[in-house]
Motif scaffolding. Structure first.
Motif, PDB file in Angstrom:
ATOM      1  N   ARG A   1       4.140 -12.531 -14.216  1.00  5.04           N
ATOM      2  CA  ARG A   1       5.378 -11.957 -14.734  1.00  5.04           C
ATOM      3  C   ARG A   1       5.429 -10.465 -14.423  1.00  5.04           C
ATOM      4  NH1 ARG A   1       5.399 -14.168 -19.436  1.00  5.04           N
ATOM      5  NH2 ARG A   1       4.034 -12.656 -20.404  1.00  5.04           N
ATOM      6  N   ALA A   2       4.311  -9.762 -14.614  1.00  9.29           N
ATOM      7  CA  ALA A   2       4.265  -8.324 -14.335  1.00  9.29           C
ATOM      8  C   ALA A   2       4.469  -8.051 -12.850  1.00  9.29           C
ATOM      9  CB  ALA A   2       2.937  -7.743 -14.805  1.00  9.29           C
ATOM     10  N   ARG A   3       3.847  -8.846 -11.996  1.00  6.99           N
ATOM     11  CA  ARG A   3       4.012  -8.654 -10.551  1.00  6.99           C
ATOM     12  C   ARG A   3       5.438  -8.928 -10.102  1.00  6.99           C
ATOM     13  NH1 ARG A   3      -1.562 -11.377  -8.278  1.00  6.99           N
ATOM     14  NH2 ARG A   3      -2.874  -9.569  -8.685  1.00  6.99           N
ATOM     15  N   SER A   4       6.081  -9.908 -10.724  1.00  7.94           N
ATOM     16  CA  SER A   4       7.448 -10.236 -10.314  1.00  7.94           C
ATOM     17  C   SER A   4       8.435  -9.145 -10.715  1.00  7.94           C
ATOM     18  CB  SER A   4       7.881 -11.569 -10.939  1.00  7.94           C
ATOM     19  OG  SER A   4       8.105 -11.427 -12.326  1.00  7.94           O
ATOM     20  N   GLN A   5       8.067  -8.315 -11.678  1.00 11.37           N
ATOM     21  CA  GLN A   5       8.956  -7.254 -12.119  1.00 11.37           C
ATOM     22  C   GLN A   5       8.747  -5.946 -11.370  1.00 11.37           C
ATOM     23  OE1 GLN A   5       8.260  -7.133 -16.333  1.00 11.37           O
ATOM     24  NE2 GLN A   5       9.425  -9.009 -16.704  1.00 11.37           N
TER      25      GLN A   5
ATOM     26  N   PRO B   1       9.098  -3.276  -8.535  1.00 11.86           N
ATOM     27  CA  PRO B   1      10.161  -3.048  -7.554  1.00 11.86           C
ATOM     28  C   PRO B   1       9.654  -3.278  -6.134  1.00 11.86           C
ATOM     29  CG  PRO B   1       9.411  -0.976  -8.498  1.00 11.86           C
ATOM     30  CD  PRO B   1       8.698  -2.060  -9.219  1.00 11.86           C
TER      31      PRO B   1
ATOM     32  N   GLN C   1      15.089   3.571 -16.834  1.00 12.06           N
ATOM     33  CA  GLN C   1      13.965   2.647 -16.791  1.00 12.06           C
ATOM     34  C   GLN C   1      13.324   2.507 -18.167  1.00 12.06           C
ATOM     35  OE1 GLN C   1      12.813   0.833 -13.916  1.00 12.06           O
ATOM     36  NE2 GLN C   1      11.980  -0.279 -15.656  1.00 12.06           N
TER      37      GLN C   1
ATOM     38  N   ASP D   1      13.022  -0.918 -20.195  1.00 10.76           N
ATOM     39  CA  ASP D   1      11.722  -1.403 -20.667  1.00 10.76           C
ATOM     40  C   ASP D   1      11.766  -1.739 -22.154  1.00 10.76           C
ATOM     41  OD1 ASP D   1      10.709  -1.111 -18.127  1.00 10.76           O
ATOM     42  OD2 ASP D   1       9.640   0.767 -18.566  1.00 10.76           O
TER      43      ASP D   1
ATOM     44  N   SER E   1      13.558  -5.089 -22.604  1.00  8.86           N
ATOM     45  CA  SER E   1      12.932  -6.283 -22.040  1.00  8.86           C
ATOM     46  C   SER E   1      11.533  -6.561 -22.581  1.00  8.86           C
ATOM     47  CB  SER E   1      12.858  -6.158 -20.521  1.00  8.86           C
ATOM     48  OG  SER E   1      11.961  -5.132 -20.153  1.00  8.86           O
TER      49      SER E   1
END
Length: 87
Positions: free
Chosen positions: A25-29, A31, A64, A68, A71
Motif C-alpha cells: 500500500r505504501a509503495r503504491s502511494q 509518486p 500534501q 495525508d 487518508s
C-alpha cells in the motif's frame, strides 16, 4: 505457542501478510513520473528542492500534509474484537 484450532504458524502468517500489505500500500502511494512545477490542488509553485527530492511529486507541502491527514488509514484488524465475533 498454543493457538487453539489454528494450524502451527498461522499467527505468524497473519502478521507477515499484514506487513506485506502495508508495504504494498505504501509503495503504491509513492509518486511516479515527472514532477509538476505547480501544485495540482492549489496551483502554487512546488519548490525545485522538493521536485528533485521526490520524483513524481504532484502537491506542494501544505496540500500534501492535508491529503495525508485525510487518508490516514486505520489498517486492518485481522483478529477482530470479541464484540465483532459475537455479532
Amino acid at each position: 505457542m498454543a493457538t487453539g484450532w489454528a494450524r502451527e504458524g498461522a499467527v505468524q502468517e497473519q502478521i507477515d501478510d499484514t506487513v506485506d500489505e502495508a508495504v504494498q500500500r505504501a509503495r503504491s502511494q509513492l509518486p511516479r513520473g515527472e514532477s509538476l512545477q505547480f501544485c495540482e490542488a492549489c496551483d502554487e509553485p512546488i519548490p525545485e528542492a522538493r521536485r528533485q527530492a521526490l520524483p513524481g511529486v504532484r502537491l506542494c507541502v501544505s496540500c500534501q500534509s492535508a491529503a495525508d491527514q485525510q487518508s490516514k488509514a486505520s489498517g486492518i484488524n485481522r483478529r477482530g474484537s470479541k464484540d465483532s465475533q459475537l455479532r
